[in-house]
Motif scaffolding. Structure first.
Motif, PDB file in Angstrom:
ATOM      1  N   ALA A   1      18.779  15.158 -13.023  1.00 48.28           N
ATOM      2  CA  ALA A   1      18.425  15.377 -11.616  1.00 48.28           C
ATOM      3  C   ALA A   1      19.667  15.733 -10.808  1.00 48.28           C
ATOM      4  O   ALA A   1      20.779  15.293 -11.112  1.00 48.28           O
ATOM      5  CB  ALA A   1      17.749  14.143 -11.037  1.00 48.28           C
ATOM      6  N   LEU A   2      19.451  16.543  -9.782  1.00 47.28           N
ATOM      7  CA  LEU A   2      20.493  16.924  -8.838  1.00 47.28           C
ATOM      8  C   LEU A   2      20.063  16.469  -7.452  1.00 47.28           C
ATOM      9  O   LEU A   2      18.929  16.717  -7.038  1.00 47.28           O
ATOM     10  CB  LEU A   2      20.714  18.434  -8.869  1.00 47.28           C
ATOM     11  CG  LEU A   2      21.734  19.024  -7.874  1.00 47.28           C
ATOM     12  CD1 LEU A   2      22.410  20.251  -8.480  1.00 47.28           C
ATOM     13  CD2 LEU A   2      21.089  19.423  -6.537  1.00 47.28           C
ATOM     14  N   ILE A   3      20.975  15.816  -6.720  1.00 44.22           N
ATOM     15  CA  ILE A   3      20.699  15.419  -5.344  1.00 44.22           C
ATOM     16  C   ILE A   3      21.302  16.465  -4.410  1.00 44.22           C
ATOM     17  O   ILE A   3      22.441  16.900  -4.597  1.00 44.22           O
ATOM     18  CB  ILE A   3      21.250  14.006  -5.026  1.00 44.22           C
ATOM     19  CG1 ILE A   3      20.751  13.540  -3.664  1.00 44.22           C
ATOM     20  CG2 ILE A   3      22.758  13.945  -5.131  1.00 44.22           C
ATOM     21  CD1 ILE A   3      19.274  13.271  -3.602  1.00 44.22           C
ATOM     22  N   PHE A   4      20.528  16.876  -3.423  1.00 42.61           N
ATOM     23  CA  PHE A   4      20.932  17.938  -2.499  1.00 42.61           C
ATOM     24  C   PHE A   4      20.973  17.370  -1.092  1.00 42.61           C
ATOM     25  O   PHE A   4      20.088  16.618  -0.679  1.00 42.61           O
ATOM     26  CB  PHE A   4      19.921  19.086  -2.566  1.00 42.61           C
ATOM     27  CG  PHE A   4      20.229  20.246  -1.645  1.00 42.61           C
ATOM     28  CD1 PHE A   4      20.973  21.322  -2.090  1.00 42.61           C
ATOM     29  CD2 PHE A   4      19.769  20.263  -0.333  1.00 42.61           C
ATOM     30  CE1 PHE A   4      21.254  22.398  -1.258  1.00 42.61           C
ATOM     31  CE2 PHE A   4      20.042  21.328   0.508  1.00 42.61           C
ATOM     32  CZ  PHE A   4      20.792  22.394   0.045  1.00 42.61           C
ATOM     33  N   HIS A   5      22.015  17.759  -0.339  1.00 39.18           N
ATOM     34  CA  HIS A   5      22.093  17.353   1.056  1.00 39.18           C
ATOM     35  C   HIS A   5      22.703  18.474   1.887  1.00 39.18           C
ATOM     36  O   HIS A   5      23.763  19.000   1.557  1.00 39.18           O
ATOM     37  CB  HIS A   5      22.942  16.100   1.238  1.00 39.18           C
ATOM     38  CG  HIS A   5      23.087  15.692   2.679  1.00 39.18           C
ATOM     39  ND1 HIS A   5      24.122  16.132   3.479  1.00 39.18           N
ATOM     40  CD2 HIS A   5      22.308  14.903   3.464  1.00 39.18           C
ATOM     41  CE1 HIS A   5      23.986  15.617   4.692  1.00 39.18           C
ATOM     42  NE2 HIS A   5      22.897  14.875   4.707  1.00 39.18           N
ATOM     43  N   SER A   6      22.006  18.852   2.955  1.00 34.50           N
ATOM     44  CA  SER A   6      22.499  19.854   3.894  1.00 34.50           C
ATOM     45  C   SER A   6      21.829  19.639   5.228  1.00 34.50           C
ATOM     46  O   SER A   6      20.704  19.124   5.290  1.00 34.50           O
ATOM     47  CB  SER A   6      22.205  21.269   3.378  1.00 34.50           C
ATOM     48  OG  SER A   6      22.495  22.236   4.370  1.00 34.50           O
ATOM     49  N   SER A   7      22.517  20.038   6.299  1.00 32.88           N
ATOM     50  CA  SER A   7      21.911  19.945   7.630  1.00 32.88           C
ATOM     51  C   SER A   7      20.861  21.023   7.840  1.00 32.88           C
ATOM     52  O   SER A   7      20.041  20.937   8.750  1.00 32.88           O
ATOM     53  CB  SER A   7      22.989  20.053   8.710  1.00 32.88           C
ATOM     54  OG  SER A   7      23.678  21.294   8.592  1.00 32.88           O
ATOM     55  N   ILE A   8      20.895  22.067   6.984  1.00 38.08           N
ATOM     56  CA  ILE A   8      19.917  23.153   7.070  1.00 38.08           C
ATOM     57  C   ILE A   8      18.814  22.890   6.062  1.00 38.08           C
ATOM     58  O   ILE A   8      19.054  22.864   4.853  1.00 38.08           O
ATOM     59  CB  ILE A   8      20.581  24.519   6.796  1.00 38.08           C
ATOM     60  CG1 ILE A   8      21.706  24.769   7.803  1.00 38.08           C
ATOM     61  CG2 ILE A   8      19.552  25.643   6.851  1.00 38.08           C
ATOM     62  CD1 ILE A   8      22.524  26.003   7.515  1.00 38.08           C
ATOM     63  N   LYS A   9      17.605  22.675   6.517  1.00 37.76           N
ATOM     64  CA  LYS A   9      16.500  22.287   5.662  1.00 37.76           C
ATOM     65  C   LYS A   9      15.773  23.503   5.090  1.00 37.76           C
ATOM     66  O   LYS A   9      15.013  24.172   5.773  1.00 37.76           O
ATOM     67  CB  LYS A   9      15.511  21.406   6.444  1.00 37.76           C
ATOM     68  CG  LYS A   9      16.117  20.109   6.964  1.00 37.76           C
ATOM     69  CD  LYS A   9      16.647  19.239   5.824  1.00 37.76           C
ATOM     70  CE  LYS A   9      17.248  17.934   6.331  1.00 37.76           C
ATOM     71  NZ  LYS A   9      17.827  17.135   5.231  1.00 37.76           N
ATOM     72  N   ARG A  10      16.067  23.788   3.809  1.00 34.10           N
ATOM     73  CA  ARG A  10      15.371  24.862   3.096  1.00 34.10           C
ATOM     74  C   ARG A  10      15.041  24.345   1.696  1.00 34.10           C
ATOM     75  O   ARG A  10      15.343  24.981   0.672  1.00 34.10           O
ATOM     76  CB  ARG A  10      16.231  26.127   3.021  1.00 34.10           C
ATOM     77  CG  ARG A  10      16.585  26.739   4.376  1.00 34.10           C
ATOM     78  CD  ARG A  10      17.392  28.016   4.212  1.00 34.10           C
ATOM     79  NE  ARG A  10      16.616  29.065   3.576  1.00 34.10           N
ATOM     80  CZ  ARG A  10      17.132  30.262   3.252  1.00 34.10           C
ATOM     81  NH1 ARG A  10      18.385  30.539   3.523  1.00 34.10           N
ATOM     82  NH2 ARG A  10      16.379  31.167   2.668  1.00 34.10           N
ATOM     83  N   ASP A  11      14.403  23.175   1.644  1.00 34.98           N
ATOM     84  CA  ASP A  11      14.202  22.481   0.375  1.00 34.98           C
ATOM     85  C   ASP A  11      13.417  23.315  -0.629  1.00 34.98           C
ATOM     86  O   ASP A  11      13.805  23.421  -1.806  1.00 34.98           O
ATOM     87  CB  ASP A  11      13.487  21.145   0.603  1.00 34.98           C
ATOM     88  CG  ASP A  11      14.324  20.186   1.441  1.00 34.98           C
ATOM     89  OD1 ASP A  11      15.452  20.557   1.817  1.00 34.98           O
ATOM     90  OD2 ASP A  11      13.844  19.072   1.718  1.00 34.98           O
ATOM     91  N   ASP A  12      12.302  23.901  -0.227  1.00 40.31           N
ATOM     92  CA  ASP A  12      11.486  24.684  -1.156  1.00 40.31           C
ATOM     93  C   ASP A  12      12.261  25.880  -1.695  1.00 40.31           C
ATOM     94  O   ASP A  12      12.147  26.235  -2.873  1.00 40.31           O
ATOM     95  CB  ASP A  12      10.198  25.161  -0.469  1.00 40.31           C
ATOM     96  CG  ASP A  12       9.249  24.007  -0.169  1.00 40.31           C
ATOM     97  OD1 ASP A  12       9.418  22.927  -0.775  1.00 40.31           O
ATOM     98  OD2 ASP A  12       8.349  24.193   0.669  1.00 40.31           O
ATOM     99  N   TRP A  13      13.050  26.512  -0.828  1.00 40.00           N
ATOM    100  CA  TRP A  13      13.841  27.662  -1.265  1.00 40.00           C
ATOM    101  C   TRP A  13      14.848  27.249  -2.315  1.00 40.00           C
ATOM    102  O   TRP A  13      14.984  27.893  -3.358  1.00 40.00           O
ATOM    103  CB  TRP A  13      14.547  28.297  -0.070  1.00 40.00           C
ATOM    104  CG  TRP A  13      15.231  29.585  -0.442  1.00 40.00           C
ATOM    105  CD1 TRP A  13      14.749  30.842  -0.289  1.00 40.00           C
ATOM    106  CD2 TRP A  13      16.515  29.716  -1.071  1.00 40.00           C
ATOM    107  NE1 TRP A  13      15.651  31.764  -0.778  1.00 40.00           N
ATOM    108  CE2 TRP A  13      16.740  31.105  -1.264  1.00 40.00           C
ATOM    109  CE3 TRP A  13      17.490  28.814  -1.495  1.00 40.00           C
ATOM    110  CZ2 TRP A  13      17.900  31.594  -1.862  1.00 40.00           C
ATOM    111  CZ3 TRP A  13      18.646  29.305  -2.095  1.00 40.00           C
ATOM    112  CH2 TRP A  13      18.850  30.677  -2.268  1.00 40.00           C
TER     113      TRP A  13
END
Length: 309
Positions: free
Chosen positions: A2-14
Motif C-alpha cells: 500500500a501507498l499512503i498519499f497526502h496533498s492539499s489538492i484533492k484528486r484522489d480518483d485521478w
C-alpha cells in the motif's frame, strides 16, 4: 503493498487511476484514511502532518510530490533511515525557466516602472542596456538553476551562478563556496534565487547579502519562502539600494492579507506558481522508483538527507 498519499489538492480518483496504469498491484490510501499503518510501504506526499510518517514502520521509500523536500525535515520525527526521492523532471525545469526568463525580462526592460506609469497616465521612455550588457546571477545551479542559466545565456545575458561546488555550464561563469559568494554578488544586477532550502540557506536573502549587490540591483525569488528575510528586503527597497523584486514564495502561504509585501510599489507577487510538477509525470517517476525500491536499488533523484537535497 500500500501507498499512503497526502496533498492539499484533492484528486484522489485521478491519482488512483494514474498509478494503476504503472503499478496495477498497488493499493492507494489517502490520508487520513490510513487503515492498518503496518500495510504502508510507500508514501507520496507534500507537507504530511508532523509525526505521521513515523507511524509507518514498514516504509520502503518516501516520494515528494515536488522538487522541494525541506517540508519533510521540519518534522522532528521524520524517519531519516527511509530513502527519500524528489521530483527532477525536464518539464518541471522548463516551467521554472519560463518563469525566470519572464521576470528577468520584466526587470531588464523596466516593466514594473511602466506598470506604475500606466496607472498614473505617464508617458515616459526608459532606455535599458542590451541584454549583452546586463548581468544576471543565479543562486543555485542544480537542475532548475542549470536550465535557467543556459537559457538566459542563450538570450545574450551575462550569466553567472553560485553553488556549493563549481559547475561547468557553457557561457555561464561559476562561483562556488562561501569564499566566492561576495565576488559573485558584486557583479549581479538581477539576482535569481533557486537554492534548495537547508539550514545553511535559510535567511540567506538578508540585509548583509543585499548590501553586497550593486546599487539598483533587483531580486527574483521562486526558490523557497524562508530564503528571504522579508523585512530586510523592504528596507533595501525603501532605501533605494535595490530597485524592485518579484516574489513567488513566502515564509507563510497563502501570504497573509496584512503582509506589507502586497502593497509595496516595488514588489510584484505571484502565488507560488513558478513551476508545478505535472501529475502524470510524477506518477510515472514514482512508479519507476517503486520498482527500484522493490528490487533494492537506489532511487532515482534520491535525496542526501545530511545535505537536505
Amino acid at each position: 503493498m500500500a501507498l499512503i498519499f497526502h496533498s492539499s489538492i484533492k484528486r484522489d480518483d485521478w491519482w488512483r487511476a494514474e498509478m494503476a496504469k504503472h503499478v496495477p498491484d498497488l493499493e492507494m490510501r489517502f490520508h487520513p484514511d490510513v487503515g492498518n499503518p503496518d500495510d504502508i510501504e510507500f508514501a507520496l506526499c507534500f507537507n504530511m502532518p508532523e509525526g505521521e510518517l513515523a507511524r509507518f514502520k514498514n516504509l520502503k521509500a518516501i516520494f515528494s510530490l515536488g522538487a522541494g523536500v525541506d517540508h519533510f525535515f521540519k518534522d522532528p520525527t521524520f524517519p531519516k533511515h527511509v530513502p527519500l526521492a524528489r521530483v527532477v523532471d525536464d518539464e518541471l525545469s522548463a516551467r521554472m525557466t519560463e518563469y525566470v526568463v519572464q521576470h528577468v525580462l520584466n526587470h531588464h526592460r523596466d516593466q514594473l516602472t511602466y506598470d506604475h506609469q500606466q496607472r498614473q497616465k505617464v508617458w515616459k521612455v526608459h532606455h535599458p542596456p542590451a541584454a549583452t550588457a546586463r548581468k544576471v546571477g543565479i543562486l543555485g545551479l542544480g537542475a532548475l538553476g542549470n536550465h535557467a542559466a543556459k537559457t538566459l545565456a542563450s538570450l545574450g545575458f551575462q550569466v553567472s551562478g553560485w553553488s556549493r561546488s563549481k559547475k561547468e555550464i557553457p557561457s555561464v561563469k561559476s562561483y562556488a563556496g562561501a569564499g566566492e559568494l561576495d565576488q559573485f554578488l558584486s557583479e549581479v544586477e538581477i539576482l535569481v534565487c533557486l537554492l534548495p532550502l537547508t539550514e545553511e540557506t535559510e535567511g540567506i536573502l538578508n540585509a548583509d547579502l543585499f548590501a553586497k549587490l550593486p546599487e539598483g540591483a533587483s531580486l527574483i525569488n521562486p526558490g523557497r519562502g524562508p530564503h528571504l528575510v522579508e523585512e530586510d528586503l523592504i528596507k533595501a527597497l525603501d532605501s533605494g539600494h535595490m530597485s524592485c523584486a518579484t516574489l513567488d514564495v513566502f515564509r507563510t502561504e497563502p501570504l497573509p492579507e496584512d503582509s506589507p509585501l502586497w502593497s509595496h510599489e516595488k514588489i510584484r507577487i505571484t502565488p507560488h506558481v513558478a513551476s508545478i510538477a505535472a501529475p502524470n509525470r510524477v506518477a510515472a517517476l514514482v512508479a519507476q522508483n517503486i520498482i527500484r525500491a522493490r528490487n533494492g536499488e537506489k532511487l532515482l533523484n534520491q535525496v542526501d538527507v545530511d545535505r537536505g537535497y
